[in-house]
Scaffold this active site. Sequence first.
Site, mmCIF file in Angstrom:
data_model
loop_
_atom_site.group_PDB
_atom_site.id
_atom_site.type_symbol
_atom_site.label_atom_id
_atom_site.label_comp_id
_atom_site.label_asym_id
_atom_site.label_seq_id
_atom_site.Cartn_x
_atom_site.Cartn_y
_atom_site.Cartn_z
ATOM 1 N N ASP A 1 32.386 -37.356 -83.660
ATOM 2 C CA ASP A 1 33.041 -35.937 -84.744
ATOM 3 C C ASP A 1 32.931 -35.172 -83.346
ATOM 4 O O ASP A 1 32.578 -34.831 -82.259
ATOM 5 C CB ASP A 1 31.336 -35.361 -85.441
ATOM 6 C CG ASP A 1 31.884 -35.146 -86.353
ATOM 7 O OD1 ASP A 1 33.464 -34.760 -87.101
ATOM 8 O OD2 ASP A 1 31.564 -34.325 -87.358
ATOM 9 N N ASN B 1 39.822 -40.677 -94.101
ATOM 10 C CA ASN B 1 40.589 -39.169 -93.159
ATOM 11 C C ASN B 1 42.357 -39.061 -93.848
ATOM 12 O O ASN B 1 42.285 -38.857 -93.202
ATOM 13 C CB ASN B 1 40.825 -39.788 -91.656
ATOM 14 C CG ASN B 1 39.549 -39.760 -90.996
ATOM 15 O OD1 ASN B 1 38.597 -40.688 -90.566
ATOM 16 N ND2 ASN B 1 37.835 -38.794 -91.726
#
EC number: 2.5.1.-
Length: 258
Positions: free
Chosen positions: A32, A80
């Site tokens: 991340d 995503n």
Amino acid sequence: MFSKFKRTNSNNDETNQLDLNNIPNHIAIIMDGNGRWAQRKHLPRVAGHREGMQTVKKITVAASNLGIKVLSLYAFSTENWKRPNDEVNYLMQLPINFFQTFVPDLIKNNVKVMVMGDISKLPEGTQKAVYDAIEQTAGCTGMVLNFALNYGGRIEIVEAAKQAAMEVSDGKIEVDQIDENLLSSLMMTGSLAEFEDPELLIRTSGEQRISNFMLWQLAYSEFVFVDEHWPDFDDDSLKNAIISYQGRHRRFGGLDKK
Ligand code: FPP
């Protein structure tokens, strides 16, 4: 404070030594912070993903050198797709760049590529890059580099449950034979056998969530959260996360042995 979910800054554990006899077999990483890394440098978000890909290369070699058996990396989740088209397109191009430039190093390091997720929904070029890399590294016997691409932990469990139900309706098994071992074998990590469950999950960038990643397999994993953004994560960060893991007492719901 007895928090299992202790946050670990990479430099906290410098005084501790890495125990090479207690390296986790399987490490999973939620990579991340690429976007924030780029923002901090006044760069477009995709520059963070490009740099993140370089980090994947470095950490793959570092993990392989440490003797890790499986490295699972969350590269693209089923959620995503909600990102802007340009960013999704860039993320779909990354595996192509990665494998085009890195397969020789993977082979040199005896690393075998594996992918979990619904690959059929990826653009054709991305699918081809993935399948080519799997084929080119099929003979490697060292670390498995397991990319989660278009992956979601809940859908993985749903699919495994459907598969078990089908086996019952086809008369191959009885309902009573549906147990944890059977479901584990039906997960996308089933082929990893004794290494299917990560002992250690690392998430970079300060967030403390698992974001639909390996929900089944992480049941007893140790979690290490680091503040660094993924492009800044390096060999020392990996070692320090493992040192932090080595300081934990894994009891699997039982008691410490006397
Ligand atoms: C999360 O950061 C990162 C991703 C969604 C993409 C991960 C991809 C890579 C690290 C590139 C490597 C991929 C391959 C296949 C070699 P974010 O964009 O959510 O960061 P933010 O939270 O700061 O916005």
